[in-house]
Design a protein around this motif. Structure first.
Motif, PDB file in Angstrom:
ATOM      1  N   UNK A 163      30.864   4.275  15.422  1.00 33.82           N
ATOM      2  CA  UNK A 163      31.780   5.195  16.110  1.00 33.82           C
ATOM      3  C   UNK A 163      33.108   4.500  16.378  1.00 33.82           C
ATOM      4  N   UNK A 164      33.027   3.285  16.919  1.00 39.04           N
ATOM      5  CA  UNK A 164      34.237   2.537  17.273  1.00 39.04           C
ATOM      6  C   UNK A 164      35.014   2.099  16.042  1.00 39.04           C
ATOM      7  N   UNK A 165      34.318   1.542  15.048  1.00 37.22           N
ATOM      8  CA  UNK A 165      35.044   1.009  13.883  1.00 37.22           C
ATOM      9  C   UNK A 165      35.633   2.142  13.041  1.00 37.22           C
ATOM     10  N   UNK A 166      34.921   3.280  12.907  1.00 36.68           N
ATOM     11  CA  UNK A 166      35.464   4.369  12.095  1.00 36.68           C
ATOM     12  C   UNK A 166      36.691   4.990  12.762  1.00 36.68           C
ATOM     13  N   UNK A 167      36.667   5.124  14.097  1.00 33.56           N
ATOM     14  CA  UNK A 167      37.821   5.665  14.807  1.00 33.56           C
ATOM     15  C   UNK A 167      39.040   4.756  14.645  1.00 33.56           C
ATOM     16  N   UNK A 192      38.749  -7.773  15.627  1.00 30.50           N
ATOM     17  CA  UNK A 192      37.389  -7.827  16.161  1.00 30.50           C
ATOM     18  C   UNK A 192      37.377  -7.096  17.502  1.00 30.50           C
ATOM     19  N   UNK A 193      36.661  -5.966  17.545  1.00 25.06           N
ATOM     20  CA  UNK A 193      36.609  -5.144  18.752  1.00 25.06           C
ATOM     21  C   UNK A 193      35.404  -5.505  19.600  1.00 25.06           C
ATOM     22  N   UNK A 194      35.556  -5.354  20.910  1.00 30.10           N
ATOM     23  CA  UNK A 194      34.437  -5.586  21.807  1.00 30.10           C
ATOM     24  C   UNK A 194      33.572  -4.347  21.919  1.00 30.10           C
ATOM     25  N   UNK A 195      32.594  -4.384  22.823  1.00 30.44           N
ATOM     26  CA  UNK A 195      31.753  -3.200  23.010  1.00 30.44           C
ATOM     27  C   UNK A 195      32.531  -2.139  23.774  1.00 30.44           C
ATOM     28  N   UNK A 196      31.890  -0.982  23.979  1.00 32.85           N
ATOM     29  CA  UNK A 196      32.576   0.156  24.590  1.00 32.85           C
ATOM     30  C   UNK A 196      33.144  -0.197  25.965  1.00 32.85           C
ATOM     31  N   UNK A 232      40.318  -3.689  27.717  1.00 34.35           N
ATOM     32  CA  UNK A 232      40.955  -5.009  27.718  1.00 34.35           C
ATOM     33  C   UNK A 232      42.087  -5.066  26.700  1.00 34.35           C
ATOM     34  N   UNK A 233      42.990  -6.027  26.913  1.00 34.89           N
ATOM     35  CA  UNK A 233      44.049  -6.279  25.941  1.00 34.89           C
ATOM     36  C   UNK A 233      43.651  -7.499  25.121  1.00 34.89           C
ATOM     37  N   UNK A 234      43.608  -7.357  23.812  1.00 30.97           N
ATOM     38  CA  UNK A 234      43.122  -8.429  22.946  1.00 30.97           C
ATOM     39  C   UNK A 234      44.249  -9.393  22.592  1.00 30.97           C
ATOM     40  N   UNK A 235      43.867 -10.680  22.495  1.00 25.80           N
ATOM     41  CA  UNK A 235      44.841 -11.698  22.157  1.00 25.80           C
ATOM     42  C   UNK A 235      45.001 -11.816  20.645  1.00 25.80           C
ATOM     43  N   UNK A 236      46.136 -12.363  20.247  1.00 27.05           N
ATOM     44  CA  UNK A 236      46.407 -12.615  18.834  1.00 27.05           C
ATOM     45  C   UNK A 236      45.952 -14.022  18.503  1.00 27.05           C
ATOM     46  N   UNK A 291      33.594 -15.224  18.186  1.00 28.08           N
ATOM     47  CA  UNK A 291      33.125 -13.836  18.245  1.00 28.08           C
ATOM     48  C   UNK A 291      33.857 -13.040  19.332  1.00 28.08           C
ATOM     49  N   UNK A 292      34.860 -13.651  19.945  1.00 28.50           N
ATOM     50  CA  UNK A 292      35.583 -12.942  20.993  1.00 28.50           C
ATOM     51  C   UNK A 292      36.495 -11.876  20.391  1.00 28.50           C
ATOM     52  N   UNK A 293      36.684 -10.741  21.109  1.00 30.67           N
ATOM     53  CA  UNK A 293      37.590  -9.699  20.614  1.00 30.67           C
ATOM     54  C   UNK A 293      38.997 -10.239  20.438  1.00 30.67           C
ATOM     55  N   UNK A 294      39.686  -9.761  19.425  1.00 31.48           N
ATOM     56  CA  UNK A 294      41.049 -10.196  19.181  1.00 31.48           C
ATOM     57  C   UNK A 294      41.535  -9.778  17.806  1.00 31.48           C
ATOM     58  N   UNK A 295      42.803 -10.073  17.537  1.00 33.20           N
ATOM     59  CA  UNK A 295      43.403  -9.834  16.228  1.00 33.20           C
ATOM     60  C   UNK A 295      43.601 -11.194  15.576  1.00 33.20           C
ATOM     61  N   UNK A 296      42.928 -11.420  14.451  1.00 27.75           N
ATOM     62  CA  UNK A 296      42.951 -12.714  13.762  1.00 27.75           C
ATOM     63  C   UNK A 296      43.811 -12.604  12.508  1.00 27.75           C
ATOM     64  N   UNK A 297      44.899 -13.358  12.466  1.00 30.79           N
ATOM     65  CA  UNK A 297      45.793 -13.322  11.308  1.00 30.79           C
ATOM     66  C   UNK A 297      46.759 -14.498  11.359  1.00 30.79           C
TER      67      UNK A 297
END
Length: 563
Positions: free
Chosen positions: A265-269, A332-336, A341-345, A356-362
């Motif tokens: 649900x989360x990843x498709x949205x 990488x998204x966290x659970x519902x 939260x605001x994700x770090x870069x 495995x922490x939520x964030x944007x990896x690039x």
């Protein structure tokens, strides 16, 4: 059983296709996928019964219809899938061609893909061997009507789980009575005691749409849906809001991007929202809102021999952290519960497999600077509890203005590729548009560039150069070039309708005159495909037809009048 009733009989199939003709304009079929102890996920039923799917399509549908075993989804789960059609099945019907010509580009039908709207139920049931009831209903359609079909799925699926096949068959017969999907019209769609009132957006931006209606169900069972596809961008993108300009560039330039989440649900949205952030540009690279390790293209997408493909991939299996380690960009998204939260870069892409922490990896370096004012305003809106629909409207407007600033110089330049009107002859084929030349385009940026409409600073030229190497540019350019070609052909027909054909026929060989007559007659009768001919031009061409006819001998005239 008679031959006409036999599902494998050709006469039966022809009859069934005709009976379900209106149904197939909306939905290809509805699949029921169950869990078999010996086979695993298996196709239990298909409605209508005459619909055939290839072995590969069935395999992909079955694996995509269930959340990954690691996600542990209990209860009811809804999500969206997108899967390729088998080779040789990518033709569009005449109705679908007509629909594509008047709908927004984001809602166009892609001949090579199906959309699937999945309703999965997993509940404990001690009467079953595994102790669980596990089954999915999948609405398979050519149309990307995510809001409409997801809402319909939530209506028909629980009914099917409670009452079985008759309820699904009844729903299919209801849908078969729907009017065709016509952009710009408000449609009433009766289904199982309710009426869905929907409007498919029209591609003409000057036509006002009721885009702010809320979803509601009244006491009279009237379901009003503002649009067939209406994503809440702010709600979905809120965790990565501070990186929205980075993500806008990644999507604009078709960079490989994987979205990892705990549920389909989360990843498709998120995947669907990302494809919309460059609107009104169409995202032309591939994208899969939900993808599993069992997919037929798994090896192709995870191969480290070649570069990652230009696409957006949504996954839930932690195994993908290893197999997609070579992909350059990961969200990488966290659970519902952590979505607020605001994700770090994370700039060090090498740690994304272990972290495995939520964030944007690039490691991507953006060409443009952030618009910090807009981000601060949106983050402030969270603190002051600004209504979500206002937040979403602010975000949409900013992204729309950003994309417009980027694309307007390109639109102006491509308009300059039209040949001069004096080069259009009524008696010659329409001229071709001039060639797109990047250097010539860059020379126009001082006077027509993004700085005229956007205050965002940065290397716009570098961003254009990267964009020119992407599928998004190829898709945009092919569409615009085709429009120029059709416009030139329409202008040529207008010139022909104004020409003095009585003078032209003098001294011409009879065969050439007859060819001209037949050409004009065909245009009047059936119209040139996709060429926008207005009624005045068509009427004048009819007069030119009579001009030619009057110049021919009686025997030839008699033959032509009956053809």
């Amino acid at each position: 059983m008679s031959a006409v009733e036999d599902p494998n009989n050709e006469k039966y199939l022809q009859c069934a296709h005709k009976i379900w003709e209106r149904f197939t304009q909306w939905i290809h079929c509805i699949c029921v996928v169950t869990f078999d102890l010996e086979l695993g996920q298996a196709l239990e039923n298909v409605y209508p019964k005459h619909v055939t799917l290839t072995k590969q399509e069935i395999s992909n549908i079955c694996y995509l219809a269930f959340p990954d075993s690691n996600s542990g989804c209990m209860g009811d789960t809804n999500f969206v899938i997108r899967l390729p059609r088998s080779p040789g099945k990518s033709e569009l019907s005449r109705e679908h061609h007509r629909y594509n010509s008047t709908c927004p580009v984001a809602l166009q039908i892609h001949a090579g893909y199906y959309w699937g709207y999945v309703y999965f139920r997993q509940v404990k049931d001690i009467s079953l061997p595994r102790g669980y009831f596990q089954k999915s209903v999948v609405i398979l359609s050519r149309l990307p009507f995510n809001k409409l079909f997801s809402t319909i799925s939530c209506l028909i699926s629980p009914e099917y789980f409670e009452n079985g096949e008759p309820s699904l068959e009844a729903a299919c017969h209801n849908i078969d009575k729907w009017p065709p999907p016509v952009p710009g019209e408000t449609l009433n769609l009766p289904l199982m005691g309710s009426v869905f009132q929907v409007e498919i957006p029209y591609h003409n931006p000057s036509k006002p749409l009721n885009g702010n209606k809320e979803f509601l169900m009244s006491l009279e069972n009237q379901v009003q849906i503002s649009s067939v596809e209406d994503l809440d961008l702010f709600e979905i993108l809120q965790p990565i809001l501070s990186h929205i300009h980075l993500l806008w560039e990644l999507v604009l330039t078709s960079e490989p991007l994987v979205v990892m989440a705990s549920s389909p649900t989360t990843c498709s949205a998120m995947v669907l929202a990302l494809t919309r952030i460059i609107s009104p540009l169409k995202y032309c690279a591939d994208f899969r809102p939900y993808f599993t390790i069992h997919d037929s293209e798994f090896k192709q997408f995870t191969s480290k021999v070649s570069n990652a493909p230009p696409m957006i991939l949504g996954v839930t299996n932690p195994f993908f952290a290893k197999t997609l380690h070579h992909w350059p960009h990961t969200i990488r998204l966290g659970d519902e519960s952590s979505q607020s939260q605001t994700y770090k870069l994370k700039k060090n892409a090498n740690i994304k497999m272990l972290d495995i922490r939520p964030g944007v990896y690039t490691t991507y370096k953006t060409f443009l600077h952030k618009d910090k004012t807009v981000i601060k305003n949106l983050l402030l809106g969270i603190n002051v509890k600004r209504p979500p629909e206002v937040q979403s409207a602010l975000l949409r407007r900013h992204l729309l203005e950003l994309t417009h600033s980027f694309i307007i110089p390109l639109e102006r330049y491509i308009a300059s590729l039209m040949p001069l009107l004096r080069n259009i002859s009524p008696f010659k084929a329409a001229p071709a548009p001039l060639t797109f030349n990047p250097d010539n385009f860059f020379a126009t940026l001082d006077s027509t560039g993004p700085q005229l409409t956007s205050g965002i600073k940065g290397d716009w030229v570098g961003l254009y150069k990267k964009f020119f190497r992407s599928p998004n540019f190829n898709g945009w350019f092919e569409m615009r070039y085709k429009e120029l070609v059709l416009k030139l052909q329409a202008l040529q027909l207008e010139a022909l309708s104004d020409a003095d054909l009585k003078l032209w026929v003098q001294g011409k060989p009879e065969v050439e005159v007859v060819d001209m007559f037949l050409k004009i007659k065909k245009i009047i009768k059936t119209g040139e495909r996709d060429i926008p001919i207005n009624d005045v031009t068509r009427e004048q061409l009819g007069q030119r037809l009579q001009d030619i006819l009057s110049s021919l001998p009686d025997d030839v005239k008699n033959i032509l009048q009956v053809t």
